[in-house]
Design an enzyme around this catalytic site. Structure first.
Site, mmCIF file in Angstrom:
data_model
loop_
_atom_site.group_PDB
_atom_site.id
_atom_site.type_symbol
_atom_site.label_atom_id
_atom_site.label_comp_id
_atom_site.label_asym_id
_atom_site.label_seq_id
_atom_site.Cartn_x
_atom_site.Cartn_y
_atom_site.Cartn_z
ATOM 1 N N ILE A 92 32.636 92.514 15.444
ATOM 2 C CA ILE A 92 33.224 91.191 15.658
ATOM 3 C C ILE A 92 33.062 90.316 14.407
ATOM 4 C CG2 ILE A 92 33.000 89.077 17.058
ATOM 5 C CD1 ILE A 92 32.195 90.965 19.436
ATOM 6 N N ARG A 131 27.135 97.808 2.319
ATOM 7 C CA ARG A 131 28.276 97.623 3.217
ATOM 8 C C ARG A 131 28.873 96.222 3.067
ATOM 9 N NH1 ARG A 131 27.951 99.121 9.587
ATOM 10 N NH2 ARG A 131 30.124 99.722 9.776
ATOM 11 N N ASP A 173 17.502 89.795 6.865
ATOM 12 C CA ASP A 173 17.162 90.244 8.220
ATOM 13 C C ASP A 173 16.891 88.994 9.058
ATOM 14 O OD1 ASP A 173 16.115 91.163 10.555
ATOM 15 O OD2 ASP A 173 14.699 92.565 9.625
ATOM 16 N N SER A 177 28.446 84.528 22.027
ATOM 17 C CA SER A 177 27.572 84.753 23.174
ATOM 18 C C SER A 177 28.037 86.019 23.884
ATOM 19 C CB SER A 177 27.615 83.513 24.070
ATOM 20 O OG SER A 177 26.729 83.656 25.144
ATOM 21 N N TYR A 201 18.338 89.997 26.781
ATOM 22 C CA TYR A 201 19.671 89.865 26.193
ATOM 23 C C TYR A 201 20.481 88.799 26.930
ATOM 24 C CZ TYR A 201 24.280 91.024 24.356
ATOM 25 O OH TYR A 201 25.513 90.948 23.760
ATOM 26 N N LYS A 217 21.644 85.022 25.661
ATOM 27 C CA LYS A 217 23.048 84.607 25.606
ATOM 28 C C LYS A 217 23.282 83.383 26.489
ATOM 29 C CE LYS A 217 24.619 87.790 22.747
ATOM 30 N NZ LYS A 217 25.014 87.425 21.367
HETATM 31 P P1 NAP Z 1 28.012 95.533 15.831
HETATM 32 O O1 NAP Z 1 29.288 96.185 15.429
HETATM 33 O O2 NAP Z 1 26.824 96.393 16.067
HETATM 34 O O3 NAP Z 1 27.665 94.404 14.754
HETATM 35 C C1 NAP Z 1 26.440 93.714 14.775
HETATM 36 C C2 NAP Z 1 26.267 92.955 13.461
HETATM 37 O O4 NAP Z 1 25.024 92.232 13.520
HETATM 38 C C3 NAP Z 1 26.210 93.879 12.256
HETATM 39 O O5 NAP Z 1 26.917 93.280 11.192
HETATM 40 C C4 NAP Z 1 24.719 93.942 11.940
HETATM 41 O O6 NAP Z 1 24.578 94.152 10.546
HETATM 42 C C5 NAP Z 1 24.258 92.536 12.344
HETATM 43 N N1 NAP Z 1 22.834 92.465 12.656
HETATM 44 C C6 NAP Z 1 22.156 93.104 13.648
HETATM 45 N N2 NAP Z 1 20.844 92.839 13.561
HETATM 46 C C7 NAP Z 1 20.670 92.018 12.493
HETATM 47 C C8 NAP Z 1 19.545 91.423 11.871
HETATM 48 N N3 NAP Z 1 18.294 91.646 12.317
HETATM 49 N N4 NAP Z 1 19.743 90.629 10.790
HETATM 50 C C9 NAP Z 1 20.982 90.441 10.293
HETATM 51 N N5 NAP Z 1 22.098 90.985 10.837
HETATM 52 C C10 NAP Z 1 21.945 91.773 11.919
HETATM 53 O O7 NAP Z 1 28.198 94.718 17.195
HETATM 54 P P2 NAP Z 1 29.227 93.567 17.636
HETATM 55 O O8 NAP Z 1 29.730 93.971 18.950
HETATM 56 O O9 NAP Z 1 30.175 93.238 16.570
HETATM 57 O O10 NAP Z 1 28.185 92.372 17.870
HETATM 58 C C11 NAP Z 1 28.422 91.061 17.417
HETATM 59 C C12 NAP Z 1 27.984 90.065 18.480
HETATM 60 O O11 NAP Z 1 28.812 90.227 19.635
HETATM 61 C C13 NAP Z 1 26.544 90.225 18.962
HETATM 62 O O12 NAP Z 1 25.921 88.970 19.026
HETATM 63 C C14 NAP Z 1 26.705 90.809 20.363
HETATM 64 O O13 NAP Z 1 25.628 90.451 21.196
HETATM 65 C C15 NAP Z 1 28.012 90.180 20.791
HETATM 66 N N6 NAP Z 1 28.707 90.866 21.894
HETATM 67 C C16 NAP Z 1 29.221 92.118 21.721
HETATM 68 C C17 NAP Z 1 29.862 92.732 22.782
HETATM 69 C C18 NAP Z 1 30.476 94.116 22.667
HETATM 70 O O14 NAP Z 1 30.853 94.700 23.710
HETATM 71 N N7 NAP Z 1 30.626 94.669 21.467
HETATM 72 C C19 NAP Z 1 29.978 92.096 24.028
HETATM 73 C C20 NAP Z 1 29.441 90.822 24.158
HETATM 74 C C21 NAP Z 1 28.812 90.218 23.086
HETATM 75 P P3 NAP Z 1 23.403 94.984 9.794
HETATM 76 O O15 NAP Z 1 23.071 96.171 10.652
HETATM 77 O O16 NAP Z 1 24.032 95.323 8.477
HETATM 78 O O17 NAP Z 1 22.282 94.027 9.650
#
Ligand code: NAP
Length: 259
Positions: free
Chosen positions: A17, A41, A63, A139, A150, A154
């Site tokens: 996202i 990346r 981080d 969120s 989690y 949120k």
């Molecule tokens: P994703 O593809 O796994 O991306 C997560 C991002 O967060 C990555 O860029 C990761 O980068 C970064 N991240 C994780 N831990 C971190 C840390 N300790 N410090 C800095 N950066 C960190 O997942 P996504 O779905 O896009 O998630 C984005 C948001 O959407 C999250 O807040 C998640 O809770 C929310 N969300 C997702 C879904 C879904 O179904 N995908 C649904 C509801 C909400 P690095 O690993 O390079 O640090």
């Protein structure tokens, strides 16, 4: 008004996202500050944005589960005029609170709650003074479920967003919470969640989700829930009987868990 020369900062910009948000904002003419842990990346993403959209980029490897990582971004916000902040970085741990590692719970809490709270606190007074800016907190529909740290984190993010939205009503500062449902990103694989039982129609596309979130924020919506399926589901979660909602949350978590 042109966005040229203005800076947008996206946390978790290396994938999913956050990566979609960076592309949309670059397309709108913003210069991008990309934040995550994976520096190679981020550099790749930055080079692609510069080449495709002729914008400037800055990359910050941090981080956000750590105090120093969070402070690095706060310092950047203090020293620079940032027009758009997307608090997006996050992950899930997919373990019962009763058996999880406390360090993992703490890290999740810090990334999902502590860091966004501090970044909002750093950025909003300046936005209010300039009477301009957009803050989107990513969120989840899980905010209305009962699903461990989690969900609780949120919920915090959604409620604080609503509070700030109300406080800034009547200004040109846009504050909005995006509540995604299941979206195709790396989230579930990283969290080792079993998703094979989820029907296709329940999956959202990150680019479509992000376009809707941006347009809802600009329209002044406090909470954006993209996708008809999640409008329906979130209505049940918000207004349905709490005992049933708790049960549903528990079922979802047990199904996803890898034993
Ligand atoms: P994703 O593809 O796994 O991306 C997560 C991002 O967060 C990555 O860029 C990761 O980068 C970064 N991240 C994780 N831990 C971190 C840390 N300790 N410090 C800095 N950066 C960190 O997942 P996504 O779905 O896009 O998630 C984005 C948001 O959407 C999250 O807040 C998640 O809770 C929310 N969300 C997702 C879904 C879904 O179904 N995908 C649904 C509801 C909400 P690095 O690993 O390079 O640090």
């Amino acid at each position: 008004m042109s966005n040229q020369g203005k800076w947008a900062l996206v946390t978790g910009a290396s994938s999913g996202i956050g990566e979609s948000f960076s592309r949309l904002l670059a397309e709108l003419g913003f210069n991008l500050v990309l934040v995550a842990r994976d520096l190679p990346r981020l550099n790749e993403r930055a080079a692609a944005l510069e080449a495709n959209f002729k914008v400037k980029t800055r990359v910050i490897a941090a981080d956000l589960a750590t105090d120093s990582g969070c402070k690095t971004i706060e310092d950047f916000i203090d020293a620079n005029e940032v027009e758009v902040l997307i608090n997006n970085a996050g992950f899930g741990i997919n373990k019962s609170f009763l058996v999880s590692d406390i360090a993992a719970e703490q890290q999740m809490f810090d990334v999902l709650v502590r860091t966004p709270m501090r970044l909002m606190h750093a950025i909003l007074p300046g936005m209010k003074e300039r009477n301009s800016g957009t803050l989107i907190n990513v969120s989840s529909v899980a905010a209305w479920m009962a699903g461990g740290t989690y969900s609780a984190s949120k919920s915090y993010l959604t409620v604080l967003t609503e509070s700030l939205h109300a406080e800034l009503a009547g200004t040109n500062v846009k504050v909005s919470a995006l509540a995604p449902g299941f979206t195709r990103t790396e989230f579930h694989q990283r969290g080792r969640m079993k998703m094979n039982g989820l029907p296709n129609f329940m999956w959202l596309d990150a680019d479509v989700l992000v376009a809707k979130a941006w347009s809802d924020a600009q329209k002044g919506e406090a909470v954006s829930v993209p996708g008809w399926q999640y409008v329906l589901l979130s209505s049940f979660l918000r207004f349905g009987p709490r005992p049933l909602v708790r049960k549903l949350g528990m079922n979802v978590r047990v199904r996803q868990r890898n034993k």
